[in-house]
Design a protein around this motif. Structure first.
Motif, PDB file in Angstrom:
ATOM      1  N   GLN B  10       0.900  -1.097   0.010  1.00 24.35           N
ATOM      2  CA  GLN B  10       0.115   0.104  -0.055  1.00 24.35           C
ATOM      3  C   GLN B  10       0.934   1.340  -0.027  1.00 24.35           C
ATOM      4  OE1 GLN B  10      -3.113   0.282  -0.571  1.00 24.35           O
ATOM      5  NE2 GLN B  10      -3.913  -1.700  -0.185  1.00 24.35           N
ATOM      6  N   PHE B  13       2.263   1.679  -3.203  1.00 22.44           N
ATOM      7  CA  PHE B  13       1.063   2.228  -4.207  1.00 22.44           C
ATOM      8  C   PHE B  13       0.788   3.780  -4.005  1.00 22.44           C
ATOM      9  CE2 PHE B  13      -2.941   3.117  -5.994  1.00 22.44           C
ATOM     10  CZ  PHE B  13      -3.012   2.485  -7.086  1.00 22.44           C
ATOM     11  N   ALA B  17       0.862   5.975  -7.387  1.00 20.86           N
ATOM     12  CA  ALA B  17      -0.301   6.823  -7.665  1.00 20.86           C
ATOM     13  C   ALA B  17       0.153   8.132  -8.021  1.00 20.86           C
ATOM     14  CB  ALA B  17      -1.258   6.975  -6.614  1.00 20.86           C
ATOM     15  N   LEU B  20       2.266   7.522 -11.780  1.00 25.71           N
ATOM     16  CA  LEU B  20       1.844   6.717 -12.696  1.00 25.71           C
ATOM     17  C   LEU B  20       0.490   6.575 -12.752  1.00 25.71           C
ATOM     18  CD1 LEU B  20       3.921   3.792 -11.244  1.00 25.71           C
ATOM     19  CD2 LEU B  20       4.158   4.337 -13.921  1.00 25.71           C
ATOM     20  N   PRO B  21      -0.041   6.896 -14.195  1.00 30.50           N
ATOM     21  CA  PRO B  21      -1.503   6.880 -14.375  1.00 30.50           C
ATOM     22  C   PRO B  21      -2.194   5.509 -13.782  1.00 30.50           C
ATOM     23  CG  PRO B  21      -0.408   7.338 -16.421  1.00 30.50           C
ATOM     24  CD  PRO B  21       0.676   6.917 -15.472  1.00 30.50           C
ATOM     25  N   CYS B  22      -3.178   5.581 -12.978  1.00 28.34           N
ATOM     26  CA  CYS B  22      -3.678   4.542 -12.482  1.00 28.34           C
ATOM     27  C   CYS B  22      -3.120   3.939 -11.197  1.00 28.34           C
ATOM     28  CB  CYS B  22      -4.057   3.424 -13.344  1.00 28.34           C
ATOM     29  SG  CYS B  22      -4.881   3.694 -14.702  1.00 28.34           S
ATOM     30  N   GLY B  23      -1.737   4.559 -11.175  1.00 26.45           N
ATOM     31  CA  GLY B  23      -0.733   3.719 -10.157  1.00 26.45           C
ATOM     32  C   GLY B  23      -0.171   2.636 -10.629  1.00 26.45           C
ATOM     33  N   PRO B  30      -4.810  -3.183 -10.299  1.00 21.48           N
ATOM     34  CA  PRO B  30      -5.315  -3.969  -9.148  1.00 21.48           C
ATOM     35  C   PRO B  30      -6.853  -3.804  -9.073  1.00 21.48           C
ATOM     36  CG  PRO B  30      -3.894  -2.055  -8.320  1.00 21.48           C
ATOM     37  CD  PRO B  30      -3.982  -2.161  -9.496  1.00 21.48           C
ATOM     38  N   VAL B  31      -7.434  -2.954  -9.665  1.00 18.70           N
ATOM     39  CA  VAL B  31      -8.693  -2.564  -9.546  1.00 18.70           C
ATOM     40  C   VAL B  31      -9.703  -3.856  -9.676  1.00 18.70           C
ATOM     41  CG1 VAL B  31      -8.700  -0.155  -9.928  1.00 18.70           C
ATOM     42  CG2 VAL B  31      -9.223  -1.778 -11.897  1.00 18.70           C
ATOM     43  N   VAL B  32      -9.193  -4.819 -10.641  1.00 17.38           N
ATOM     44  CA  VAL B  32     -10.099  -6.144 -10.807  1.00 17.38           C
ATOM     45  C   VAL B  32      -9.994  -7.160  -9.999  1.00 17.38           C
ATOM     46  CG1 VAL B  32     -10.121  -5.719 -13.383  1.00 17.38           C
ATOM     47  CG2 VAL B  32      -8.139  -6.725 -12.539  1.00 17.38           C
ATOM     48  N   ILE B  34     -10.880  -8.214  -6.560  1.00 23.25           N
ATOM     49  CA  ILE B  34     -11.763  -7.643  -5.583  1.00 23.25           C
ATOM     50  C   ILE B  34     -12.085  -8.481  -4.396  1.00 23.25           C
ATOM     51  CG2 ILE B  34     -14.227  -7.120  -5.332  1.00 23.25           C
ATOM     52  CD1 ILE B  34     -14.266  -6.762  -8.345  1.00 23.25           C
ATOM     53  N   VAL B  36      -9.686  -5.505  -3.119  1.00 24.42           N
ATOM     54  CA  VAL B  36      -8.187  -4.762  -3.571  1.00 24.42           C
ATOM     55  C   VAL B  36      -7.536  -5.109  -2.146  1.00 24.42           C
ATOM     56  CG1 VAL B  36      -6.742  -3.013  -4.046  1.00 24.42           C
ATOM     57  CG2 VAL B  36      -8.789  -3.175  -5.145  1.00 24.42           C
ATOM     58  N   PRO B 162     -12.532   4.745 -24.208  1.00 22.42           N
ATOM     59  CA  PRO B 162     -11.703   5.840 -24.019  1.00 22.42           C
ATOM     60  C   PRO B 162     -10.521   5.957 -25.343  1.00 22.42           C
ATOM     61  CG  PRO B 162     -12.348   5.444 -22.012  1.00 22.42           C
ATOM     62  CD  PRO B 162     -12.748   4.224 -22.978  1.00 22.42           C
TER      63      PRO B 162
END
Lengths: 253, 413
Positions: B10, B13, B17, B20-23, B30-32, B34, B36, B162
């Motif tokens: 953490q 991270f 963040a 880096l874009p999105c960390g 890591p967003v997927v 769940i 996290v 996007p």
């Protein structure tokens, strides 16, 4: 659907929806609205129809026609309506001259208050009560705008195809505000508040986190990874929502 | 059983963040995973079937770096070949002869192959394959599968994502997996304009059950492609070498014109390959396609060593067998706790889902509980087996999974 038409839908169905909560949470409007017994029909030629009805200190904003409105405001085009929302045009009153005071003083005062809450400055956001209301109204605007964009915006329509039947809830912890979108066989309905069994859930750790994200000031991916924002359930629906949330400023900035 | 904490992950991270874009961007985001909070974010070291995160937690890895790790992390033969080559020559003016040797080995190993071409990532060669198809046919349209993944170039992304515009998808037609009638229909509707059909050997969407080809599907697709002069492209980037060393099409019994390999080709070294039939060799030659690092010799040495080792040990047989053991144990454990664990796909790269809850929240919770006990399970994506997954690993994994099912049972009844 044209840009102006989509924008008119957002103005009538997403922005105006916040009047329902304005009479609940803003002390001044609450006091003023206590005795209002007025319904206003908004009609846009070639565009959306909506009504705002005040009674017993409550407000209801609905799609379509209101039976026997006490005032009727007409707009010659979606652009005309949008100009009014930008303070650059006036509606054409077709009915309701007896409600002139309400239409020229009370109602504009309420919508000005709504604008105040929806256009934050860094200084205003330092006030916790302002920030709480800005977050509530922004969440409601986003949820109701999503429905319109999934239906009519070209990118929204593409992303809607990625969402299976189910209910997606957006909730600020610990106790709201919240909203949920129900997707069922291509139809989308929006509701304020919680739902018991969402198929996908996006929660914000607190008001500050929700406010920063909804106002486009933080990186959603980083917020999820750090635990400030949590997602669970059918994540593709949330991913589609996040993509379409980014479209709102194109129309409402 | 002890559960892990990820304090250092953490901390890193937070730093990530900032810069880096999105960390952590891309498919490693890591967003997927769940929730996290149940997952590590940064890796410190890896060996065999395991990796250790920056907090020192040990994981039996069922994602295998999302596929590249097939022989185990730090495989001695592969690493030696790469490191020896690094000492001699790597990124040089003019390729080394390793490029020829590797192409020869692929041509020997993959039955349809008469030539090979090397790049770096899977997306490099899926795009190249469609360019060759267009060059060879003089046509525009590429037919692909809805939910199929072939990389991140604009034409490969879902419409509406996007950074893409509508025109990116003008010449890409998406149809449903296993829907031969749809393929036949779009070929008829675009008669004389379909250059290629690209698909994975079986369908591996994320957040959804995976789907094997229905009986006769590939045969019918192959027949129609041949009849209409459409280039049949197999994207074997994810599946390659986990079903059959000659290409996953051999496992399913059909012959494509082009096959895209990457991930497991060099056990983690940076290389991808396109192989094709003799008929397409001159067409490939006419499409100018290159990159600064595509001739690096060390990854080619690694790929050669990796392929030889995969052949020597009959790797697909091992992974299919170990996968079968794992899945039999997991489904039995689920059943004993009153859960239904559905397995789809192949045992060497299975997709799992607890069906008791359609929202997948229960399944996400179970994967998280397993991960924080040391079995790294993704809930959104197919898993990957490697030849390094031992019986001991599987035994330990089953203990973890059983305890996690118990936690779910107590929590949800």
């Amino acid at each position: 659907m044209s840009f102006d038409l989509i924008k008119a839908n957002l103005n009538l169905y997403a922005i105006l929806k916040n009047l329902e909560d304005l009479v609940v949470y803003d002390a001044e409007t609450k006091e003023a609205a206590r005795d209002w017994a007025v319904s206003v029909q908004f009609s846009v030629k070639g565009g959306p129809k909506a009504y705002v009805a005040f009674r017993d200190g409550k407000c209801e904003v609905g799609r379509g026609k209101c039976s026997r409105p006490s005032a009727r405001l007409y707009f010659v085009s979606p652009r005309h309506l949008n100009k009014m929302f930008e303070g650059q045009a006036n509606p054409i009153p077709l009915k309701g001259l007896t409600k002139l005071r309400f239409l020229t003083r009370d109602f504009p005062k309420a919508t000005e208050k709504l604008e105040y809450y929806l256009k934050p400055t860094a200084e205003l956001l330092n006030d916790p009560s302002y920030m709480a209301l800005n977050t509530r109204f922004t969440l409601t605007t986003a949820a109701y705008a999503l429905r319109e964009l999934f239906e009519y915006d070209p990118i929204g329509r593409l992303n809607a195809t990625h969402i299976a039947n189910g209910t997606v809830m957006l909730k600020v912890l610990p106790s709201g505000p919240s909203a949920h979108l129900k997707f069922e066989d291509g139809k989308i309905s929006v509701h304020k508040g919680d739902t018991k069994d969402p198929t996908a859930l996006m929660t914000f750790k607190n008001l500050e986190v929700a406010n920063a994200l909804l106002n486009g000031k933080s990186d959603a991916f980083a917020a999820v990874a750090s635990g400030d924002v949590a997602m669970k359930g059918r994540v593709p629906a949330i991913e589609a929502i996040n993509i379409v949330l980014d479209r709102i400023p194109l129309y409402l900035s | 059983m002890r559960t892990y904490n990820y304090e250092k992950s953490q901390g890193w991270f937070k730093r990530a963040a900032e810069v880096l874009p999105c960390g952590i961007p891309g498919h490693m985001s890591p967003v997927v995973n769940i929730p996290v909070s149940d997952y590590p974010l940064f890796t410190e070291r890896a060996q065999g079937s395991k990796f250790w995160d920056v907090d020192g937690n040990e994981f039996i890895d069922y994602m295998c770096a999302y596929g590249p790790m097939i022989l185990g992390y730090g495989h001695p033969a592969v690493d030696k070949a790469a490191l020896d080559q690094y000492k001699v020559a790597n990124c040089t003016t003019g390729p080394t002869t390793l490029m020829v040797e590797l192409a020869e080995y692929l041509v020997e190993t993959v039955p349809i192959a008469r030539w090979a071409f090397f790049a770096k990532n899977g997306g490099d060669i899926t795009t190249y394959s469609t360019m060759i198809a267009r060059k060879a046919t003089g046509r525009r349209k590429i037919v692909a599968i809805k939910g199929g993944y072939h990389g991140v170039a604009p034409w490969m992304q879902s419409p509406g994502h996007p950074g893409t515009v509508g025109e990116d998808h003008t010449n890409v037609i998406r149809i449903g997996w296993n829907d031969f009638d749809a393929f036949e229909r779009v070929v008829a509707e675009n008669d004389g304009d379909v250059a290629g059909f690209i698909a994975t050997p079986y369908h591996v969407p994320v957040f959804q059950d995976n789907a094997l080809p229905e009986n006769g599907y590939w045969e019918k697709v192959e027949r129609l492609c041949k009849k209409k002069g459409i280039v049949l492209i197999v994207d074997d980037i994810r599946h390659g070498f986990r079903l059959n060393l000659g290409g996953s099409n051999e496992y399913f019994g059909f012959k494509p014109d082009l096959i895209c390999f990457c991930k497991a080709l060099a056990n983690g070294y940076t290389i991808s390959a396109l192989v094709g039939t003799g008929e397409l060799k001159n067409e490939a030659a006419k499409v100018f396609y290159t990159g600064s690092y595509w001739y690096q010799a060390a990854p080619m040495a690694a790929a050669l060593a990796c392929l030889k080792e995969l052949n020597r040990i009959n790797a697909p047989k091992i992974m299919l067998a170990q996968g079968e053991k794992l899945l039999t144990g997991l489904t039995a454990s689920a059943k004993s706790h009153g859960f239904d664990l559905k397995v789809t796909g192949s045992p060497s790269m299975p997709y799992l889902r607890i069906t008791n809850d359609e929202s997948q929240m229960l399944h996400q919770e179970w994967c998280g509980e397993c991960t924080k006990r040391g079995a790294f399970f993704a809930s959104h994506h197919n898993w990957f087996m490697s030849t390094a997954h031992s019986d001991n690993d599987i035994e330990k994994t089953l203990e973890i999974a059983d305890e996690a099912f118990g936690v779910l049972k107590r929590r949800h009844g």
